[in-house]
Every structure is written in structure tokens, then in C-alpha cells.
Design a protein around this motif. Structure first.
Motif, short mmCIF file in Angstrom:
data_model
loop_
_atom_site.label_atom_id
_atom_site.label_comp_id
_atom_site.label_asym_id
_atom_site.label_seq_id
_atom_site.Cartn_x
_atom_site.Cartn_y
_atom_site.Cartn_z
N SER A 131 48.48 37.26 34.03
CA SER A 131 49.53 37.26 33.00
C SER A 131 49.11 38.02 31.75
CB SER A 131 49.90 35.82 32.62
OG SER A 131 48.78 35.14 32.08
N LEU A 132 47.80 38.26 31.60
CA LEU A 132 47.30 39.02 30.45
C LEU A 132 47.10 40.49 30.81
CD1 LEU A 132 44.56 36.58 29.08
CD2 LEU A 132 46.95 36.78 28.36
N GLY A 133 47.38 40.86 32.06
CA GLY A 133 47.20 42.24 32.48
C GLY A 133 45.76 42.61 32.76
N VAL A 134 44.90 41.62 32.95
CA VAL A 134 43.48 41.86 33.21
C VAL A 134 43.21 41.74 34.71
CG1 VAL A 134 41.12 41.04 32.81
CG2 VAL A 134 42.80 41.00 30.95
N ILE A 135 42.54 42.73 35.27
CA ILE A 135 42.17 42.70 36.68
C ILE A 135 40.66 42.84 36.79
CG2 ILE A 135 42.38 43.84 38.93
CD1 ILE A 135 45.12 44.84 38.07
N VAL A 136 40.03 41.89 37.45
CA VAL A 136 38.58 41.91 37.63
C VAL A 136 38.28 42.42 39.03
CG1 VAL A 136 36.45 40.57 37.61
CG2 VAL A 136 38.33 39.96 36.06
N LYS A 137 37.44 43.46 39.12
CA LYS A 137 37.04 44.02 40.41
C LYS A 137 35.57 43.82 40.70
CE LYS A 137 40.66 47.57 40.41
NZ LYS A 137 40.95 49.03 40.48
N ASP A 138 34.76 43.77 39.64
CA ASP A 138 33.32 43.60 39.80
C ASP A 138 32.86 42.37 39.03
OD1 ASP A 138 30.38 43.98 39.00
OD2 ASP A 138 30.65 45.55 40.50
N LEU A 139 32.38 41.40 39.76
CA LEU A 139 32.04 40.10 39.16
C LEU A 139 30.95 40.21 38.11
CD1 LEU A 139 31.82 36.71 40.93
CD2 LEU A 139 29.81 37.51 39.69
N SER A 140 29.88 40.93 38.40
CA SER A 140 28.74 40.97 37.49
C SER A 140 29.01 41.80 36.25
CB SER A 140 27.50 41.51 38.21
OG SER A 140 27.10 40.64 39.23
N THR A 141 29.49 43.04 36.43
CA THR A 141 29.62 43.95 35.30
C THR A 141 30.75 43.58 34.34
OG1 THR A 141 31.02 45.44 36.60
CG2 THR A 141 28.65 45.86 36.62
N GLN A 142 31.88 43.16 34.87
CA GLN A 142 33.03 42.91 34.00
C GLN A 142 32.93 41.60 33.22
OE1 GLN A 142 36.10 44.38 37.18
NE2 GLN A 142 37.14 44.42 35.19
N PHE A 143 32.11 40.68 33.67
CA PHE A 143 31.92 39.43 32.93
C PHE A 143 30.71 39.48 32.00
CE2 PHE A 143 34.33 37.63 36.61
CZ PHE A 143 35.38 37.10 35.88
N SER A 144 29.95 40.56 32.05
CA SER A 144 28.66 40.60 31.36
C SER A 144 28.75 40.64 29.85
CB SER A 144 27.84 41.80 31.85
OG SER A 144 28.47 43.02 31.51
#
Length: 329
Positions: free
Chosen positions: A236-249
Motif C-alpha cells: 500500500s506504500l508502493g514499496v517492493i522488496v526483492k532482496d532481503l539483505s540489501t534492502q533492509f540493511s
């Protein structure tokens, strides 16, 4: 509080707009142009908040026992100034030129004004201080203001009193404007933050260490489940996570995810929306861990540097504690 410099990263949606609209309710007693802050229903059921309220009620009743005053509700029994008046007499050894029992609303407001002015003087509060209470709020039975006031009085007159620590509530500030009701959600501390209990606590086994011993195939299955879980709530915020480690770092998406799951807006002043270096990323991740600890979600210690340094196990551990609570949401 940390102020951010520079422009906002356009890859991160401006989540403020997600909370700008709020359906009017006939139960909200707010005049046009005014604002009101309330505790969200989920926080009203918080064990920590209930513990604090019970503690304060017991403390008041013990203090005023010889006056034969019995408080049963902080909201219903303090708004007229009687209990606060008696607390000041006993704790501050002061005499106030006010009515013992104020029956009319005007008399109650006049009494409360005198009582609170005296409290502010005894607590050495200056005009520049950001007060969490005032006559109008207390008389309107505002629970947040009443809690802040009682905690301040107790700590001032009895510094060693064992007030429950780490009591934090999710609040909702409502303001009626020309276009409708606007809302801002926020986390607010009522009592002191402390990590003492966490330092002495034996970490609970969460199974993540065992998972990583099973081999990459098993780990990949769990990681995919975590990605699906995160994307489901961030969509709903338009955020798409594809890589668990890098995008949450850098902590940003973790903060947005917690806000979505816990149903409150985390002010942008609390973190770096566009972290530019290791220090800022570490600040964000440390802030995430503090939130999880305060909400009782993080049962196993996590080093914030591990998240920043792309450690998959640490990242899965954080996501798992959120998944364990909100998988059915």
C-alpha cells in the motif's frame, strides 16, 4: 531527535499521505481548528500500560489512605482536582486556597488551575518547557495528560518509587480542518526508557540459528516467506522488496514495515529517510531494534551492525519476530 539533511529519496514513497485522511466520528469531541491526542485502542490493552495505571492507582490510594479517598479510575476520579489537591497537601506539604469540593464545571476548572500552577512551581517547570498537561486536558479526562502528570508528581516527591519503566503508547492526534479530519500517529513514552531488564534477560530460542544449519535450500524457503510477508504489508506504500539483505540493511523499509504492522506513523524526525553513510544506517537499524524491544517483540539479541553489514541471519531474525506476531494480519 535527529534532523535529516538533504532531499528525500524519491525511491521511498512519502508515507505521510497514507495518514492524511480519517473518517469523521461522532464520538470525537473536537471543535474545528482544534486538535486532540488519544491513545489508540490497541495500546489501551497493553499489559505495560495496565501495569502503570494499576501502580498509580495503588500509589494514590496508599498516599491518601488517611483521607479516606479511594481512586478507582484515573480518568474519572482526577478531573475535578480533589485528588490532585490532596496529593499536593500530603506530598508537597502545601496549603491551597481552593474549595474542598468543586461541584460546577467552572469551579472545577478554577480549582484545577490553582492546583496545576502549584504543581508546575514545585516541579520548577518554566514557560519554555513542553508541558504534557494543562487544566483543559485534565478536566476533559485526557488519559495521556493525566498519566504524564501523575508520573511527574510521583518522581518528584518520591524519586525512589519503582514506577514501571518502558511504558510506551501508540497515539493518534486528530485535527479538524476545512477539508475534514487529519491524523498523525506517533509513539509516546509515558515513563523512563531502560534496558536493565533486557540485559539480565536470558534470550529465548527463536530457531533461526538452527535454521541456518539446515542448508541453503531451507534458508531460501524461509527468506521467500519473509519477502512475501513484507511485500504484502508494504504494497500500500508502493514499496517492493526483492532482496532481503540489501534492502533492509539501512533500516528504512524495516521502519515502514513496523509502522504498517503496528498501525502507527513513525515521525520522519526519528530516523534518516535517505541514509547516506554507515553512521546514519546504523542509527536507523538501532532505532528499529529499540522499537521491537519496547513492544516486546525481539526475544533474541541482534547486533545492529550485522543488519547494516548485510548479515542474512540477523535480517531474518528481525523479520521472523514480526512475522510470528502478524502473520495472520
Amino acid at each position: 531527535m535527529v534532523e535529516k539533511q538533504g532531499e528525500m529519496d524519491t525511491s521511498i514513497p512519502n508515507v505521510i499521505t497514507a495518514y492524511e485522511e480519517f473518517k469523521p466520528s461522532t464520538e470525537i469531541d473536537i471543535a474545528p481548528g482544534e486538535s486532540r491526542k488519544i491513545i489508540q485502542p490497541s495500546s489501551l490493552k497493553s499489559p505495560k500500560l495496565e501495569e502503570l495505571m494499576t501502580f498509580l492507582i495503588d500509589w494514590i490510594n496508599a498516599t491518601l489512605k488517611q483521607d479516606h479517598i479511594v481512586v478507582q479510575s484515573l480518568e474519572e476520579d482526577l478531573y475535578d482536582g480533589l485528588v490532585l489537591h490532596h496529593l499536593l497537601v500530603h506530598l508537597g506539604n502545601v496549603k491551597l486556597d481552593v474549595e474542598e469540593i468543586a461541584l460546577s464545571a467552572n469551579a472545577q476548572i478554577q480549582k484545577l488551575t490553582v492546583v496545576l500552577d502549584t504543581v508546575n512551581q514545585l516541579l520548577q517547570i518554566t514557560e519554555g518547557d513542553n508541558l504534557n498537561w494543562n487544566t483543559k486536558l485534565i478536566h476533559k479526562k485526557d488519559l495521556i495528560s493525566t498519566l504524564h502528570l501523575l508520573v511527574a508528581i510521583a518522581k518528584h516527591f518520591q524519586p525512589d518509587i519503582p514506577i514501571p519503566k518502558n511504558v510506551c503508547v501508540a497515539t493518534l492526534t486528530l485535527e479538524i480542518g476545512k477539508t475534514g479530519i487529519k491524523t498523525v500517529k506517533h509513539l509516546e513514552y509515558i515513563t523512563e526508557k531502560s534496558d536493565d531488564a533486557e540485559q539480565n534477560q536470558i534470550p529465548e530460542a527463536d530457531g533461526i540459528s538452527d535454521l541456518f544449519k539446515l542448508g541453503p535450500d531451507k534458508v531460501k524457503i524461509v527468506q521467500q516467506a519473509m519477502l512475501h510477508f513484507a511485500n504484502k504489508h508494504l504494497g500500500s506504500l508502493g514499496v517492493i522488496v526483492k532482496d532481503l539483505s540489501t534492502q533492509f540493511s539501512n533500516g528504512v523499509i524495516l521502519i515502514l514495515l513496523i509502522g504498517q504492522l503496528e498501525d502507527y506513523f513513525i515521525p520522519l524526525s526519528e530516523y534518516f529517510l535517505n541514509p547516506s553513510d554507515q553512521k546514519e544506517r546504523l542509527h536507523n537499524v538501532t532505532f528499529v531494534l529499540e522499537i521491537l524491544k519496547e513492544r516486546g517483540l525481539l526475544k533474541h539479541p541482534v547486533n545492529p551492525e550485522d543488519i547494516v553489514n548485510l548479515d542474512s541471519k540477523a535480517t531474518v531474525r528481525i523479520l521472523h519476530c514480526l512475522f510470528a506476531k502478524y502473520k495472520d494480519k
